[in-house]
Design an enzyme around this catalytic site. Structure first.
Site, short mmCIF file in Angstrom:
data_model
loop_
_atom_site.label_atom_id
_atom_site.label_comp_id
_atom_site.label_asym_id
_atom_site.label_seq_id
_atom_site.Cartn_x
_atom_site.Cartn_y
_atom_site.Cartn_z
CB ILE A 94 8.24 -3.79 12.60
CG1 ILE A 94 7.31 -4.98 12.62
CG2 ILE A 94 9.61 -4.14 13.13
CD1 ILE A 94 7.76 -6.09 11.65
N GLY B 48 24.50 2.37 15.32
CA GLY B 48 23.23 1.76 15.66
C GLY B 48 22.36 1.40 14.47
CG HIS C 118 15.96 3.85 7.92
ND1 HIS C 118 16.96 2.99 7.51
CD2 HIS C 118 15.88 3.73 9.26
CE1 HIS C 118 17.46 2.37 8.57
NE2 HIS C 118 16.83 2.81 9.65
CG HIS D 128 14.64 6.20 13.03
ND1 HIS D 128 14.12 5.01 13.47
CD2 HIS D 128 15.83 5.90 12.47
CE1 HIS D 128 14.98 4.02 13.20
NE2 HIS D 128 16.03 4.55 12.60
P1 AMP Z 1 17.97 1.32 12.15
O1 AMP Z 1 18.45 0.68 13.42
O2 AMP Z 1 18.21 2.81 12.08
O3 AMP Z 1 18.49 0.59 10.92
O4 AMP Z 1 16.40 1.19 12.16
C1 AMP Z 1 15.69 0.11 11.62
C2 AMP Z 1 14.23 0.35 11.88
O5 AMP Z 1 13.47 -0.49 11.03
C3 AMP Z 1 13.79 0.03 13.32
O6 AMP Z 1 12.90 1.06 13.75
C4 AMP Z 1 13.03 -1.30 13.13
O7 AMP Z 1 12.04 -1.48 14.10
C5 AMP Z 1 12.43 -1.09 11.77
N1 AMP Z 1 12.04 -2.29 11.03
C6 AMP Z 1 12.73 -3.43 10.82
N2 AMP Z 1 12.05 -4.28 10.03
C7 AMP Z 1 10.88 -3.66 9.72
C8 AMP Z 1 9.75 -4.03 8.96
N3 AMP Z 1 9.64 -5.20 8.33
N4 AMP Z 1 8.73 -3.13 8.87
C9 AMP Z 1 8.80 -1.95 9.51
N5 AMP Z 1 9.84 -1.55 10.25
C10 AMP Z 1 10.87 -2.39 10.36
#
Ligand code: AMP
Length: 106
Positions: free
Chosen positions: A31, A91, A98, A100
């Site tokens: 997002i 972070g 997940h 990236h």
């Molecule tokens: P992390 O900091 O590794 O936990 O990454 C979290 C990721 O999830 C970041 O890239 C956010 O932008 C993404 N994110 C958070 N909420 C959503 C959502 N509702 N849909 C898609 N991506 C999201």
């Protein structure tokens, strides 16, 4: 613990377009993209973090890497980064593991 935003996305409670899905994982766009391509490869199993991996989870994590590689190849990305944020101090903001997939190419 199964109440993260990613668990809700996987359960269909938050409508989200999946770029790819199979029995093990789903892939959707971040997002808040950090570059032209920013996909998240998310296992259906709610493993909170790499720190919480158990015996057998290496197959899931290996699968995430394979799916990311395939997605990058399909999109013709010439180079990219694959990264896990691990733990709050690493972070990580969402405690559903997940991977990236980030690239300066679209
Ligand atoms: P992390 O900091 O590794 O936990 O990454 C979290 C990721 O999830 C970041 O890239 C956010 O932008 C993404 N994110 C958070 N909420 C959503 C959502 N509702 N849909 C898609 N991506 C999201």
């Amino acid at each position: 613990m199964n109440d993260t935003v990613f668990a809700k996305i996987i359960a269909g409670e938050i409508p989200t377009h999946f770029e790819y899905e199979d029995d093990v994982c789903v892939v959707f766009k971040s997002i808040d993209p950090k570059d032209k391509t920013h996909l998240l490869v998310v296992p259906r199993k709610p493993i909170p973090s790499i720190m919480d991996m158990e015996e057998g989870d290496e197959e899931i994590v290996g699968h995430l890497v394979l799916v990311a590689k395939n997605m990058a190849k399909e999109r013709g990305l010439k180079g990219y980064q694959l990264w896990f944020n691990v733990g709050k101090d690493g972070g990580q903001e969402i405690f559903h593991l997940h991977l990236h997939l980030i690239s300066k190419f679209a």
